[in-house]
Design a protein around this motif. Structure first.
Motif, PDB file in Angstrom:
ATOM      1  N   TYR A 180    -107.194  21.345  20.372  1.00 22.22           N
ATOM      2  CA  TYR A 180    -106.457  21.940  21.491  1.00 22.22           C
ATOM      3  C   TYR A 180    -106.057  20.876  22.507  1.00 22.22           C
ATOM      4  CZ  TYR A 180    -110.721  21.831  24.393  1.00 22.22           C
ATOM      5  OH  TYR A 180    -111.828  21.435  25.116  1.00 22.22           O
TER       6      TYR A 180
ATOM      7  N   ALA B 156    -100.086  27.300  15.421  1.00 22.38           N
ATOM      8  CA  ALA B 156    -100.431  26.934  16.788  1.00 22.38           C
ATOM      9  C   ALA B 156    -100.057  28.071  17.738  1.00 22.38           C
ATOM     10  CB  ALA B 156     -99.723  25.652  17.194  1.00 22.38           C
TER      11      ALA B 156
ATOM     12  N   LYS C 100    -102.627  24.510  24.408  1.00 23.86           N
ATOM     13  CA  LYS C 100    -101.977  24.668  23.112  1.00 23.86           C
ATOM     14  C   LYS C 100    -103.044  24.437  22.050  1.00 23.86           C
ATOM     15  CE  LYS C 100     -98.226  22.971  20.166  1.00 23.86           C
ATOM     16  NZ  LYS C 100     -97.079  22.026  20.043  1.00 23.86           N
TER      17      LYS C 100
ATOM     18  N   THR D 186    -104.058  24.276  18.078  1.00 18.72           N
ATOM     19  CA  THR D 186    -103.483  24.051  16.753  1.00 18.72           C
ATOM     20  C   THR D 186    -104.564  24.181  15.691  1.00 18.72           C
ATOM     21  OG1 THR D 186    -101.901  22.479  17.707  1.00 18.72           O
ATOM     22  CG2 THR D 186    -102.171  22.445  15.310  1.00 18.72           C
TER      23      THR D 186
END
Length: 210
Positions: free
Chosen positions: A32, A4, A54, A56
């Motif tokens: 995300y 991530a 973020k 992943t």
């Protein structure tokens, strides 16, 4: 590869694209989460906030890992290949379709066998139990090769029966040797066995001693 990453940008799309570039992945390979929505602030200056996401990496199934591995190989070779999948009880079959794919077969399927071996290694890399088995074929080459070997086995068995002298075939891999053995297993006048060390192990066809 990182599982991530977090990235910022003027927009959510810009932050997401930045993360995808770092991961070297396409959008369908990730999930995300928007951590911070972008704001323009007062007159576009005071209190402005960048978007923050973020991203992943999705966990792939072994079959997806295998497909990804093959697509990367074909891309590096600049080959346009369609992969047709079929799930059997004990294995998966990937039949490769396209133009000028002889390079993927090699002499007597040696390149194809190597490609299949590496693909299975990649697919099972993170599995400790219940490993999967993938068989790779090119334009039904393996089926045609099996039919050719069966005809060869019958023709040579008849020659051995008439001459009484054994015949030693050229070196073959384990799968192809099995095809020869199976083709002649019900012939009560002929016997077959393998001789030599890998990768030069050969099938011997001889008269059965009663």
């Amino acid at each position: 590869m990182a599982a991530a990453v977090e990235k910022t940008g003027k927009t959510i799309e810009e932050a997401l694209n930045s993360a995808l570039a770092e991961l070297n992945l396409t959008k369908d390979r990730v999930d995300y989460e928007v951590m911070v929505e972008p704001t323009n602030g007062f007159f576009g200056l005071i209190g402005a906030k960048l978007a923050k996401v973020k991203v992943t990496v999705k966990k792939l199934t072994p079959v997806e890992v295998a497909l990804d591995f093959l697509h990367k190989i074909f891309s590096s070779m600049k080959l346009a290949v369609e992969i047709q999948q079929a799930a059997k009880e004990e294995h998966y079959i990937f039949n490769l379709k396209g133009n000028d794919l002889g390079i993927l077969i090699g002499k007597h399927g040696q390149t194809l066998d190597a490609l299949q071996y590496l693909t299975n290694l990649a697919a099972n890399r993170d599995l400790s139990e219940e490993k999967i088995r993938i068989i790779i074929d090119v334009e039904d080459y393996r089926k045609r090769r099996e039919e050719t070997l069966c005809r060869l086995a019958m023709r040579l068995a008849d020659k051995v029966r008439r001459s009484g002298e054994k015949i030693v075939l050229e070196p073959m891999n384990r799968h192809e040797r099995k095809i020869i053995h199976t083709a002649l297993q019900d012939n009560n006048r002929i016997m077959t066995y393998s001789d030599g060390e890998e990768p030069y192990r050969k099938v011997v066809i001889a008269v059965r001693n009663n």
